[in-house]
Design a protein around this motif. Structure first.
Motif, PDB file in Angstrom:
ATOM      1  N   TYR A 171      15.080   0.058   1.852  1.00  0.00           N
ATOM      2  CA  TYR A 171      14.000   0.730   1.144  1.00  0.00           C
ATOM      3  C   TYR A 171      13.216   1.625   2.100  1.00  0.00           C
ATOM      4  O   TYR A 171      13.086   1.327   3.286  1.00  0.00           O
ATOM      5  CB  TYR A 171      13.056  -0.293   0.516  1.00  0.00           C
ATOM      6  CG  TYR A 171      13.739  -1.223  -0.459  1.00  0.00           C
ATOM      7  CD1 TYR A 171      13.887  -0.886  -1.803  1.00  0.00           C
ATOM      8  CD2 TYR A 171      14.260  -2.442  -0.011  1.00  0.00           C
ATOM      9  CE1 TYR A 171      14.530  -1.732  -2.682  1.00  0.00           C
ATOM     10  CE2 TYR A 171      14.914  -3.292  -0.888  1.00  0.00           C
ATOM     11  CZ  TYR A 171      15.046  -2.927  -2.230  1.00  0.00           C
ATOM     12  OH  TYR A 171      15.698  -3.755  -3.097  1.00  0.00           O
ATOM     13  N   GLU A 201       4.672   5.256  -3.260  1.00  0.00           N
ATOM     14  CA  GLU A 201       5.949   5.106  -3.948  1.00  0.00           C
ATOM     15  C   GLU A 201       6.996   4.573  -2.986  1.00  0.00           C
ATOM     16  O   GLU A 201       6.803   4.562  -1.758  1.00  0.00           O
ATOM     17  CB  GLU A 201       6.409   6.444  -4.549  1.00  0.00           C
ATOM     18  CG  GLU A 201       6.367   7.609  -3.604  1.00  0.00           C
ATOM     19  CD  GLU A 201       6.534   8.940  -4.320  1.00  0.00           C
ATOM     20  OE1 GLU A 201       6.898   8.959  -5.509  1.00  0.00           O
ATOM     21  OE2 GLU A 201       6.298   9.978  -3.687  1.00  0.00           O
ATOM     22  N   TRP A 219      11.485   4.139  -2.379  1.00  0.00           N
ATOM     23  CA  TRP A 219      12.837   4.566  -2.729  1.00  0.00           C
ATOM     24  C   TRP A 219      13.833   3.508  -2.248  1.00  0.00           C
ATOM     25  O   TRP A 219      13.675   2.963  -1.145  1.00  0.00           O
ATOM     26  CB  TRP A 219      13.205   5.894  -2.062  1.00  0.00           C
ATOM     27  CG  TRP A 219      12.347   7.052  -2.390  1.00  0.00           C
ATOM     28  CD1 TRP A 219      12.553   8.006  -3.346  1.00  0.00           C
ATOM     29  CD2 TRP A 219      11.134   7.444  -1.723  1.00  0.00           C
ATOM     30  NE1 TRP A 219      11.551   8.958  -3.333  1.00  0.00           N
ATOM     31  CE2 TRP A 219      10.663   8.627  -2.348  1.00  0.00           C
ATOM     32  CE3 TRP A 219      10.396   6.898  -0.673  1.00  0.00           C
ATOM     33  CZ2 TRP A 219       9.502   9.276  -1.939  1.00  0.00           C
ATOM     34  CZ3 TRP A 219       9.228   7.535  -0.276  1.00  0.00           C
ATOM     35  CH2 TRP A 219       8.789   8.706  -0.906  1.00  0.00           C
ATOM     36  N   HIS A 265      15.779   7.276  -7.188  1.00  0.00           N
ATOM     37  CA  HIS A 265      14.548   7.883  -7.683  1.00  0.00           C
ATOM     38  C   HIS A 265      13.332   7.116  -7.145  1.00  0.00           C
ATOM     39  O   HIS A 265      13.386   5.906  -6.922  1.00  0.00           O
ATOM     40  CB  HIS A 265      14.533   7.890  -9.218  1.00  0.00           C
ATOM     41  CG  HIS A 265      15.587   8.760  -9.826  1.00  0.00           C
ATOM     42  ND1 HIS A 265      15.558  10.127  -9.743  1.00  0.00           N
ATOM     43  CD2 HIS A 265      16.717   8.442 -10.513  1.00  0.00           C
ATOM     44  CE1 HIS A 265      16.608  10.640 -10.360  1.00  0.00           C
ATOM     45  NE2 HIS A 265      17.335   9.640 -10.834  1.00  0.00           N
ATOM     46  N   ALA A 266      12.245   7.848  -6.967  1.00  0.00           N
ATOM     47  CA  ALA A 266      11.012   7.223  -6.475  1.00  0.00           C
ATOM     48  C   ALA A 266      10.425   6.301  -7.533  1.00  0.00           C
ATOM     49  O   ALA A 266      10.385   6.631  -8.717  1.00  0.00           O
ATOM     50  CB  ALA A 266      10.004   8.303  -6.094  1.00  0.00           C
ATOM     51  N   THR A 267       9.986   5.129  -7.090  1.00  0.00           N
ATOM     52  CA  THR A 267       9.334   4.161  -7.967  1.00  0.00           C
ATOM     53  C   THR A 267       7.886   4.003  -7.535  1.00  0.00           C
ATOM     54  O   THR A 267       7.617   3.639  -6.384  1.00  0.00           O
ATOM     55  CB  THR A 267      10.036   2.788  -7.900  1.00  0.00           C
ATOM     56  OG1 THR A 267      11.400   2.940  -8.286  1.00  0.00           O
ATOM     57  CG2 THR A 267       9.348   1.791  -8.812  1.00  0.00           C
ATOM     58  N   PRO A 268       6.929   4.278  -8.428  1.00  0.00           N
ATOM     59  CA  PRO A 268       5.517   4.117  -8.052  1.00  0.00           C
ATOM     60  C   PRO A 268       5.213   2.660  -7.708  1.00  0.00           C
ATOM     61  O   PRO A 268       5.685   1.737  -8.383  1.00  0.00           O
ATOM     62  CB  PRO A 268       4.750   4.571  -9.294  1.00  0.00           C
ATOM     63  CG  PRO A 268       5.729   5.402 -10.064  1.00  0.00           C
ATOM     64  CD  PRO A 268       7.079   4.818  -9.788  1.00  0.00           C
ATOM     65  N   SER A 281       2.058   1.345  -7.573  1.00  0.00           N
ATOM     66  CA  SER A 281       0.978   0.943  -8.475  1.00  0.00           C
ATOM     67  C   SER A 281       0.165   2.196  -8.748  1.00  0.00           C
ATOM     68  O   SER A 281       0.489   3.294  -8.315  1.00  0.00           O
ATOM     69  CB  SER A 281       0.099  -0.146  -7.846  1.00  0.00           C
ATOM     70  OG  SER A 281      -0.518   0.342  -6.669  1.00  0.00           O
TER      71      SER A 281
END
Length: 301
Positions: free
Chosen positions: A224, A232, A234, A247-250, A252
């Motif tokens: 990661y 974010e 990845w 893809h980027a994951t937020p 919070s």
């Protein structure tokens, strides 16, 4: 040591004027010699000669009544807590250290400031160097080191600024370098296995925010990348000889407002406003603070 410096200090303007007359004659144009304010001078300690010298080699040892070692990385025995080895002259700001596969090897991501030289017109924007240095502690009395310059990586848009995070992949062994100023993670291969090990860039993965950390899984084939600036994360995986990013994951809801987020990205961005892609505001103002160094801003007008 994070802000380890580079053994530089300053000579006050009164001492400089007393020694050199009307200012620093080799650095101030004759047309400004009479009107320019008196200036201080940056000097650097030569530990071999035990002398303080300025950028043109003049000896100022009599004006600096101290010695200043430039020790950057220390090996400390975990049982006795005694220092057993020291690496000197590595860099002025050390961001990340990573043990290598060899138990005597350490990788260091760092900057090397060019503050001994007056900024303009001599420096011309090249006020710091981005590097990865490989240290070999096999001989603790004489640590060997090999630096890989990240400012002139072969290929367009492949310079790396602010290398702050490191991770080591396995089978084949590769070094992943997160560069905040370039908003990228770069993959380096090893050209040899000796103490003077050099790195060669194999791939550059561009992200939409500055990476602040890399964590690989135990298999060394996936992991990661996180961005504290973009809030974010990845997922990255290796497919044969090529790394892929998801893809980027937020993480919070980002508590920082949009205007501040935009300012943070500009602060670390070494690409948008720099043709060489090697320096950003954060190259001097480390993480929004300072680099604990003295700088000479150039010829006064």
């Amino acid at each position: 040591i994070f802000n380890s410096g580079n053994a530089t200090s300053t000579i006050d303007h009164l001492t400089v004027a007393a020694s050199l007359g009307s200012g620093i004659e080799s650095l101030v144009p004759p047309s400004l010699a009479e009107t320019a304010p008196k200036q201080s001078l940056i000097v650097q300690y030569d530990s071999t000669a035990r002398k303080w010298r300025d950028e043109v080699g003049r000896d100022w040892t009599s004006s600096v009544l101290m010695e200043l070692p430039d020790n950057d990385v220390f090996v400390i025995d975990a049982q006795s807590l005694k220092t057993v080895a020291t690496a000197s002259h590595v860099g002025s700001t050390l961001f990340g250290l990573l043990p290598g596969r060899d138990p005597h090897q350490v990788f260091v991501a760092h900057l090397e400031a060019n503050n001994l030289t007056r900024l303009e017109p001599r420096v011309r924007g090249h006020f710091t160097n981005n590097r990865i240095t490989t240290l070999d502690f096999a001989d603790r009395t004489s640590v060997r080191k090999a630096a890989t310059d990240l400012d002139h990586v072969e290929g367009e848009n492949r310079s790396l600024a602010l290398p702050t995070s490191l991770a080591l992949a396995s089978e084949p062994s590769e070094l992943l370098v997160g560069a905040m100023g370039s908003s990228s993670v770069s993959v380096f291969g090893f050209q040899d296995n000796g103490p003077s090990q050099q790195l060669r860039m194999k791939q550059q993965i561009h992200l939409d925010a500055p990476p602040t950390g890399i964590l690989l899984n135990a298999d060394g084939q996936s992991g990661y990348v996180i961005s504290a600036i973009g809030a974010e994360i990845w997922a990255i995986t290796r497919n044969l000889s090529h790394w892929q990013v998801g893809h980027a994951t937020p993480l919070s809801t980002n508590p920082v407002g949009e205007q501040i987020q935009h300012g943070q990205r500009l602060f670390y961005d070494a690409v948008a406003d720099n043709p060489r892609g090697t320096v950003a505001c954060a190259s001097c103002h480390i993480f929004g603070r300072d680099d604990a160094l003295a700088w000479d801003l150039g010829t006064p007008t």
